[in-house]
Design a protein around this motif. Structure first.
Motif, PDB file in Angstrom:
ATOM      1  N   HIS A 148     -61.072   3.852  34.399  1.00 52.85           N
ATOM      2  CA  HIS A 148     -61.261   3.069  35.622  1.00 52.85           C
ATOM      3  C   HIS A 148     -62.476   3.590  36.373  1.00 52.85           C
ATOM      4  O   HIS A 148     -62.894   4.735  36.197  1.00 52.85           O
ATOM      5  CB  HIS A 148     -60.012   3.099  36.496  1.00 52.85           C
ATOM      6  N   LEU A 164     -67.188   5.927  35.515  1.00 54.84           N
ATOM      7  CA  LEU A 164     -65.888   5.654  34.914  1.00 54.84           C
ATOM      8  C   LEU A 164     -65.243   6.986  34.550  1.00 54.84           C
ATOM      9  O   LEU A 164     -65.932   7.924  34.131  1.00 54.84           O
ATOM     10  CB  LEU A 164     -66.023   4.824  33.639  1.00 54.84           C
ATOM     11  N   ASP A 213     -61.241   8.973  33.153  1.00 54.00           N
ATOM     12  CA  ASP A 213     -59.850   8.910  32.716  1.00 54.00           C
ATOM     13  C   ASP A 213     -59.289  10.318  32.815  1.00 54.00           C
ATOM     14  O   ASP A 213     -60.023  11.305  32.640  1.00 54.00           O
ATOM     15  CB  ASP A 213     -59.769   8.393  31.272  1.00 54.00           C
ATOM     16  N   PRO A 251     -60.719   0.855  43.739  1.00 53.57           N
ATOM     17  CA  PRO A 251     -61.189   2.224  43.499  1.00 53.57           C
ATOM     18  C   PRO A 251     -62.481   2.567  44.232  1.00 53.57           C
ATOM     19  O   PRO A 251     -63.068   3.614  43.975  1.00 53.57           O
ATOM     20  CB  PRO A 251     -61.417   2.226  41.989  1.00 53.57           C
TER      21      PRO A 251
END
Length: 295
Positions: free
Chosen positions: A58, A101, A103, A260
């Motif tokens: 994300h 990005l 994770d 986000p």
């Protein structure tokens, strides 16, 4: 004079995969504390097997994420090429800046026999000029986190962010702000003076805790007023207690948050989504996680 308590609240449950998550900030009464605009508490959990998948790739923009792992380990991947695992007591810090990005994967600590996991993730709102900078990343293992014993064998304090007396955190600090982990022995008290206008909150990690003569339960989020005064944390139980104390100077620039992204104007939120969907945040080459196995 002791600071007045503005309110206390329990978090709302917002589980992520197998992790039991309590969302502490924002809440019904507060959208932010200083530059802290988000706080998730991954509550203590005995994990029977190792997780093989993360939270999912994300984006972020305009903030720094700070993950503090009390028990367990956290594996991090991002589109800037950073890949790192930190263990119990360690910190993962990522400046999203103009877009990245990432994770994350939380597991029990492979370096110990404990199967307990327990941790936190904060989002720290960046000043507008820092939001435009390139992303950055820092991993700090538990042994590298500044820590000192409290007077009278009362316990200890860790400085996750900011400074306390002669201790200075390893994590970059763009605005006056702090995050302390305070550990108190039974029958002991810790006091700290806060200046006028400082926004500050406490999160109780375990056991009942007395703060400024009021009794609070494990898992409560407690926020104080902005007047100068003392915060007194007392352990009246028979067991050790742990408290996170965090806050700082008010964030004075406009705050616009969506998903986000945390920016300063609605137009910047539009730009953040556009750049994400057009691939400007890059991509993650490595696959997060190890093969799940029985412990």
């Amino acid at each position: 004079m002791k600071k007045k308590i503005s309110f206390s609240a329990q978090g709302r449950q917002a589980d992520v995969g197998p992790m039991i998550i309590h969302r502490m900030l924002p809440n019904t009464y507060a959208q932010k504390v200083g530059s802290f605009v988000f706080l998730d508490h991954a509550t203590p959990t005995l994990q029977k097997t190792r997780n093989s998948g993360g939270t999912g790739v994300h984006p972020h923009r305009g903030i720094a994420t700070l993950t503090y792992i009390i028990h367990g380990e956290v594996e991090h991947f991002d589109s800037a090429g950073n890949r790192k695992t930190v263990h119990s007591g360690g910190i993962q810090w990522m400046k999203a800046g103009n877009g990245i990005l990432h994770d994350e994967l939380m597991n029990y600590d492979s370096n110990t026999d404990s199967k307990l996991t327990h941790g936190f993730q904060f989002w720290i709102n960046l000043p507008a000029k820092i939001k435009a900078e390139k992303p950055d990343y820092l991993a700090v293992e538990g042994s590298e986190v500044p820590q000192k014993a409290l007077p009278d064998s009362s316990g200890w304090i860790k400085v996750i962010l900011g400074n306390y007396e002669d201790l200075n955190a390893n994590i970059p600090n763009y605005l006056p702000q702090f995050l302390y982990h305070i550990h108190l022995q039974p029958g002991k008290t810790f006091s700290i003076k806060m200046e006028n206008e400082v926004e500050v909150a406490a999160l109780l990690l375990s056991q009942k805790v007395v703060i400024n003569d009021a009794l609070f339960q494990s898992g409560e989020f407690v926020e104080f007023d902005r007047e100068s005064g003392t915060i007194e944390i007392s352990n009246e139980s028979n067991d050790d207690i742990d408290v996170l104390l965090f806050g700082g100077a008010p964030y004075t620039e406009p705050v616009v948050a969506e998903g986000p992204f945390v920016m300063n104007t609605p137009a910047e939120i539009v730009d953040a989504y556009r750049d994400f969907y057009t691939g400007k945040y890059g991509k993650i080459e490595a696959k997060i996680g190890r093969v799940q196995h029985e412990s």
